[in-house]
Write a protein that holds these residues in place. Structure first.
Motif, PDB file in Angstrom:
ATOM      1  N   LYS A  84       0.855  -1.186   0.000  1.00  0.00           N
ATOM      2  CA  LYS A  84       0.000   0.000   0.000  1.00  0.00           C
ATOM      3  C   LYS A  84       0.889   1.233   0.000  1.00  0.00           C
ATOM      4  CE  LYS A  84      -3.810  -2.201   2.290  1.00  0.00           C
ATOM      5  NZ  LYS A  84      -5.130  -1.875   2.677  1.00  0.00           N
ATOM      6  N   PHE A  85       0.323   2.342  -0.411  1.00  0.00           N
ATOM      7  CA  PHE A  85       1.070   3.600  -0.486  1.00  0.00           C
ATOM      8  C   PHE A  85       1.702   3.940   0.866  1.00  0.00           C
ATOM      9  CE2 PHE A  85       1.241   8.240  -0.028  1.00  0.00           C
ATOM     10  CZ  PHE A  85       2.114   8.549  -1.064  1.00  0.00           C
ATOM     11  N   ASP A  86       0.921   3.845   1.948  1.00  0.00           N
ATOM     12  CA  ASP A  86       1.444   4.176   3.280  1.00  0.00           C
ATOM     13  C   ASP A  86       2.567   3.231   3.703  1.00  0.00           C
ATOM     14  OD1 ASP A  86      -0.253   6.344   3.522  1.00  0.00           O
ATOM     15  OD2 ASP A  86      -1.768   5.256   4.691  1.00  0.00           O
ATOM     16  N   GLU A  87       2.485   1.965   3.303  1.00  0.00           N
ATOM     17  CA  GLU A  87       3.542   1.010   3.629  1.00  0.00           C
ATOM     18  C   GLU A  87       4.834   1.375   2.901  1.00  0.00           C
ATOM     19  OE1 GLU A  87       1.613  -3.321   4.359  1.00  0.00           O
ATOM     20  OE2 GLU A  87       1.262  -2.479   2.357  1.00  0.00           O
ATOM     21  N   ILE A  88       4.711   1.738   1.634  1.00  0.00           N
ATOM     22  CA  ILE A  88       5.894   2.124   0.858  1.00  0.00           C
ATOM     23  C   ILE A  88       6.535   3.361   1.475  1.00  0.00           C
ATOM     24  CG2 ILE A  88       6.690   3.022  -1.372  1.00  0.00           C
ATOM     25  CD1 ILE A  88       4.505   1.237  -2.667  1.00  0.00           C
ATOM     26  N   CYS A  89       5.710   4.349   1.786  1.00  0.00           N
ATOM     27  CA  CYS A  89       6.245   5.582   2.388  1.00  0.00           C
ATOM     28  C   CYS A  89       6.889   5.300   3.735  1.00  0.00           C
ATOM     29  CB  CYS A  89       5.136   6.626   2.515  1.00  0.00           C
ATOM     30  SG  CYS A  89       4.632   7.323   0.934  1.00  0.00           S
ATOM     31  N   GLY A  90       6.267   4.432   4.541  1.00  0.00           N
ATOM     32  CA  GLY A  90       6.838   4.075   5.840  1.00  0.00           C
ATOM     33  C   GLY A  90       8.183   3.364   5.691  1.00  0.00           C
ATOM     34  N   THR A  91       8.278   2.480   4.716  1.00  0.00           N
ATOM     35  CA  THR A  91       9.532   1.759   4.454  1.00  0.00           C
ATOM     36  C   THR A  91      10.633   2.738   4.045  1.00  0.00           C
ATOM     37  OG1 THR A  91       8.354  -0.247   3.798  1.00  0.00           O
ATOM     38  CG2 THR A  91      10.612  -0.002   2.997  1.00  0.00           C
ATOM     39  N   LEU A  92      10.299   3.652   3.155  1.00  0.00           N
ATOM     40  CA  LEU A  92      11.300   4.626   2.689  1.00  0.00           C
ATOM     41  C   LEU A  92      11.633   5.640   3.783  1.00  0.00           C
ATOM     42  CD1 LEU A  92      10.029   5.067  -0.956  1.00  0.00           C
ATOM     43  CD2 LEU A  92      12.112   3.901  -0.200  1.00  0.00           C
ATOM     44  N   ARG A  93      10.656   5.985   4.601  1.00  0.00           N
ATOM     45  CA  ARG A  93      10.898   6.910   5.724  1.00  0.00           C
ATOM     46  C   ARG A  93      11.892   6.281   6.698  1.00  0.00           C
ATOM     47  NH1 ARG A  93       5.991   6.942   7.951  1.00  0.00           N
ATOM     48  NH2 ARG A  93       5.113   7.908   6.096  1.00  0.00           N
TER      49      ARG A  93
END
Length: 156
Positions: free
Chosen positions: A69-78
């Motif tokens: 999911k978008f939030d998972e990708i952003c969390g991983t990159l964060r």
């Protein structure tokens, strides 16, 4: 709608922190009325460049980035670009920070408060801040007044 959409820039960690890029992505989605999570993921993945995509692929392996999911990708990159510093290290810095002769009391207090954001003090926050504030004051006269119990109005 898709034909009028602007292109998202490739993320460059040498130019911008991840959180700022993520904020701009969210604004891009708002401006283009993109609400579907799969579409957000597709836009992000198709615009992140080979280097960024390769990194993300390694970070989520064995899964595919498109399965996230978008939030998972952003969390991983964060987490990758801005890992949380070790609490012990942050507390060490906090406990060793003292007011310099060129720093005002207000600046010293503001910096101490900023430093506590990564110290995970929890319910001990006010005590830790008060103690470090009093112990780190440059002016011995002010420090003595604070230690003998005179109320110091700027400390909280």
């Amino acid at each position: 709608m898709a034909s009028s959409m602007l292109k998202v820039e490739i993320y460059d960690p040498d130019v911008e922190i991840w959180e700022s890029y993520e904020e701009r992505l969210i604004l891009f989605f708002q401006a283009n009325e993109v609400e579907d999570d799969k579409k957000k993921v597709a836009i992000l993945l198709s615009s992140m460049g080979a280097k960024g995509y390769g990194l993300l692929k390694n970070l989520v392996s064995p899964d595919k980035p498109s399965s996230k999911k978008f939030d998972e990708i952003c969390g991983t990159l964060r987490e990758y670009y801005n890992p949380k510093p070790p609490v012990l290290l942050e507390r060490f810095r906090f406990y060793n920070y003292n007011q310099s002769s060129s720093t005002t009391i207000a600046e010293f207090l503001a910096e101490l408060k900023r430093m506590t954001s990564t110290c995970n003090f929890g319910s001990f926050l006010k005590d830790a801040l008060r103690d470090r504030f009093v112990c780190g004051i440059y002016d011995n006269n002010i420090q003595k007044k604070a230690l003998v119990g005179r109320r110091f109005t700027n400390a909280g």
